[in-house]
Motif scaffolding. Structure first.
Motif, short mmCIF file in Angstrom:
data_model
loop_
_atom_site.label_atom_id
_atom_site.label_comp_id
_atom_site.label_asym_id
_atom_site.label_seq_id
_atom_site.Cartn_x
_atom_site.Cartn_y
_atom_site.Cartn_z
N GLN A 229 0.83 -1.22 -0.18
CA GLN A 229 0.11 -0.08 0.04
C GLN A 229 1.08 1.31 0.00
O GLN A 229 0.60 2.23 -0.82
CB GLN A 229 -0.87 0.04 1.20
N ARG B 193 2.42 1.67 -3.66
CA ARG B 193 1.10 2.33 -4.62
C ARG B 193 0.92 3.84 -4.01
O ARG B 193 0.82 4.72 -5.00
CB ARG B 193 -0.10 1.44 -4.44
N ARG C 249 4.04 5.78 -5.50
CA ARG C 249 3.91 6.00 -7.03
C ARG C 249 2.71 6.87 -7.31
O ARG C 249 2.98 7.68 -8.28
CB ARG C 249 3.56 4.59 -7.40
N THR C 250 1.41 6.89 -6.91
CA THR C 250 0.50 7.59 -7.24
C THR C 250 0.97 9.12 -6.78
O THR C 250 0.70 10.05 -7.65
CB THR C 250 -0.67 7.40 -6.30
#
Length: 61
Positions: free
Chosen positions: A26, A29, A32-33
Motif C-alpha cells: 500500500q 502504491r 507511486r501515485t
C-alpha cells in the motif's frame, strides 16, 4: 500438544509477515501515485517554450 503450540506460533508469525507485506505494498502504491500526480502537475505548469534565450549556445563552425 507442543507441536500444536508451535503451529499456532508459526501461524501468527506468518499472519504478521503477511500484514507487513500488505502495508508495504500500500505504501509503494501511495508513493507511486503521489509521484505521478506531482509529475503531471509539474508538466502542466511547465508547458510552453523550453528556453527563451536563443543565443545561449554558440553555433557550430
Amino acid at each position: 500438544m507442543f507441536t500444536f503450540e508451535l503451529h499456532k506460533l508459526h501461524e501468527a508469525e506468518l499472519r504478521r509477515w503477511a500484514e507487513q507485506e500488505r502495508l508495504a505494498g500500500q505504501a509503494r502504491r501511495a508513493r507511486r501515485t503521489a509521484r505521478r500526480a506531482a509529475r503531471d502537475a509539474a508538466s502542466k505548469e511547465a508547458e510552453g517554450p523550453v528556453s527563451t534565450d536563443r543565443n545561449r549556445f554558440a553555433h557550430a563552425a
